[in-house]
Enzyme design. Sequence first.
Site, short mmCIF file in Angstrom:
data_model
loop_
_atom_site.label_atom_id
_atom_site.label_comp_id
_atom_site.label_asym_id
_atom_site.label_seq_id
_atom_site.Cartn_x
_atom_site.Cartn_y
_atom_site.Cartn_z
N GLU A 3 87.62 30.49 99.33
CA GLU A 3 86.40 30.40 98.51
C GLU A 3 85.29 31.28 99.08
OE1 GLU A 3 87.18 29.29 95.83
OE2 GLU A 3 88.89 28.07 96.44
N LYS A 12 97.14 21.26 91.11
CA LYS A 12 98.25 21.76 91.93
C LYS A 12 99.18 20.62 92.34
CE LYS A 12 98.95 23.08 96.65
NZ LYS A 12 98.54 23.78 97.86
N TYR A 45 97.45 35.55 92.13
CA TYR A 45 97.11 35.31 93.53
C TYR A 45 98.06 36.06 94.46
CZ TYR A 45 94.22 31.29 92.12
OH TYR A 45 93.27 30.50 91.56
N MET A 54 86.38 25.92 94.39
CA MET A 54 85.84 26.79 93.35
C MET A 54 84.64 27.51 93.93
SD MET A 54 85.96 28.00 90.29
CE MET A 54 84.81 29.28 89.83
N1 BES Z 1 88.62 30.31 91.23
C1 BES Z 1 89.68 29.51 91.67
C2 BES Z 1 89.82 28.21 90.92
C3 BES Z 1 89.98 28.38 89.42
C4 BES Z 1 90.80 29.35 88.88
C5 BES Z 1 89.30 27.53 88.58
C6 BES Z 1 90.92 29.47 87.50
C7 BES Z 1 89.41 27.66 87.21
C8 BES Z 1 90.22 28.63 86.67
C9 BES Z 1 89.58 29.19 93.17
O1 BES Z 1 89.00 30.20 93.93
C10 BES Z 1 90.98 29.08 93.67
O2 BES Z 1 91.68 30.04 93.57
N2 BES Z 1 91.35 27.93 94.21
C11 BES Z 1 92.66 27.74 94.79
C12 BES Z 1 92.55 27.84 96.29
C13 BES Z 1 93.81 28.27 96.99
C14 BES Z 1 94.37 29.59 96.52
C15 BES Z 1 93.55 28.37 98.49
C16 BES Z 1 93.14 26.37 94.35
O3 BES Z 1 92.34 25.58 93.84
O4 BES Z 1 94.30 26.08 94.50
ZN ZN Z 2 90.36 31.90 94.04
#
Ligand code: BES
Ligand code: ZN
Length: 594
Positions: free
Chosen positions: A288, A548, A377, A262
């Site tokens: 990040e 995930k 994404y 995050m």
């Molecule tokens: N900002 C997100 C995490 C997030 C999204 C928290 C929506 C709460 C609500 C973070 O940057 C992210 O995208 N994390 C991914 C990383 C991956 C794409 C490499 C994750 O946690 O899977």
């Molecule tokens: Zn992200």
Amino acid sequence: MTFSDMRDPHSFYVPGQPRITHIEWFIDTFDFKRKVMTATANLTFDKSGYTNLDTRGLEILDVWGGDSPVESSLDVPHAMLGTKLSVNVPEGKVVSIEYSTSPEASGIQWMDAKLGGGKPFVYTQGEAINARSYIPCQDTPSIKQTMHAHISTPKRFKLRSLVAASEHVSRALCNNKTYDEEWDMPYPIPSYLIAFAIGGLESREVSHRSRVWALPDVVDAAAEEFKDIERLMQIGEDLFGPYPFGRYDMLVLPPAFPYGGMEHPCLSYLTPALITGDGSGIGTLAHELAHSWTGNLVTNWNWDAFCLNEGPTVWAENRILEVYWGFDAAQVHNKLLEREFEIDCASCRKRNEWYLTKLAPGADDVDPDSIFSRVPYFKGERLLTTIEQYVGRERFDEFMRAWLDIYAFKSATIEMFIGALTGYFGQEVVDHLRIHEWFYEPGLPDNSPAITSPLIDVVEKAANELRIPANDEGWSTEQRQLYLELLPRPLSREFIIALDEALDLRSEPNIEVRWSYLVAALDADHGGIWPDILPDVDVFLHTQGRMKYLKPLYNALAATPKGLAFAHKVFKTAKKNYHPVATKMVNAVLQEAA
Ligand code: BES
Ligand code: ZN
């Protein structure tokens, strides 16, 4: 209607009302037993008059301005939005609110000594609309504010308090009772990036502007794993301009953290699963870090524009990795994301929610957490790459720098992005690439470029032929995971067992690879679950809290009555280790299956 009159459907704030420009936050007490914290927020506004704040589950103890009470009223709670708090901002433009949080706060995870490495551990996570459960605020990403925070923790635990802020002002023992730490954040940030963490944390310096924070048992390994952060930052700066937030520290959370990472400015949160010893966790770190430019500097105006945060960030992450790992390895990394995207699309189709494959889904009446997927994404990244390949890398990079420059420390809508594209490349390019279809229609447009690399080809070939690779074929960790992901489904139980016998996957140290294997194993044999795998799944679900991982595992279990019964049993004891948002997600999976 101009964008500035547009309401954010996920906040009670009404455009035109006084806006918060600065927060001074005093977090005074933590009651670890009751899971309650008390705090005071001094909110400075740009003008006086009536305004709305967002809260969720907060008990408002007092509201005042200067030395007089301030007129305020708390509405009845709304299921998705929480509770509207209206205040009449006085001439002095400062409103002070003393409050306590609810033990059920959706944005706070309370961990006991068992989960927190021997001491209590508490942290906040605001994105998307959970900041309102730990601070009364205008919880919309269209408003940015600066912040100053004071945190007091009881002396006996000797805890460290961290804030997503660029300057650690002081740490002092106060009245021999509490440790008081003070932080300053001079850069304006949206509410969802307001964050703190307290725990038995230690740190290691890894560059003149970065340190790694973690629990003592992993801090050295974490510092070793992320030691190249300075190099990654310099690659980012070459591509996207000077790093905008001063410091870039990293906080490794316990495995209960519900995300891979995050992007809190100055303090990225990271899951400990990234500490692999094989370098594969750098992909998430690069993601990040990339948010420092895409998301934190230029922010999505509301949650319908979430793809403006994540799409450009995945694109930027890949560009950083291209320099750091080389083009082919970066393609393997993106191929893994494509696989997650395809699974999410299949699930949207199955649930008759195909509209959720739009970049701007218009899901105004649901909590953004509940529709989280890889669509913004991956589809967001493919959109940028489509444009980049058409106009050429040099021109596209120039455009992205101009975009980041114009909207620096501001928030932007999809319409502004399309406007910028049109202004820079002309209407013909926008029409030719079907930019409107990309943003407003479901599915992946057919001009989306394919992801190719010889490193993918070898893996794909082996997977299609059901050939089990030897351990010495020189594959990277991400190639090994991609192989498992690309194996044609469903696999037979015999093949799942053969995989484990050849590659020892049940004792695989890399959590991503082990997770991919467990999901494949549960999906094998049309759900005729191999009983030997259940203890592994049990341990995994009790020790990992990243959504995930949890979602596909619970989903796979929920596909058969026997598996579902097992899932319920595991969840009953594992859920005390999960973050509130993860608990909600698993509940939804199990309920839907019932
Ligand atoms: N900002 C997100 C995490 C997030 C999204 C928290 C929506 C709460 C609500 C973070 O940057 C992210 O995208 N994390 C991914 C990383 C991956 C794409 C490499 C994750 O946690 O899977
Ligand atoms: Zn992200």
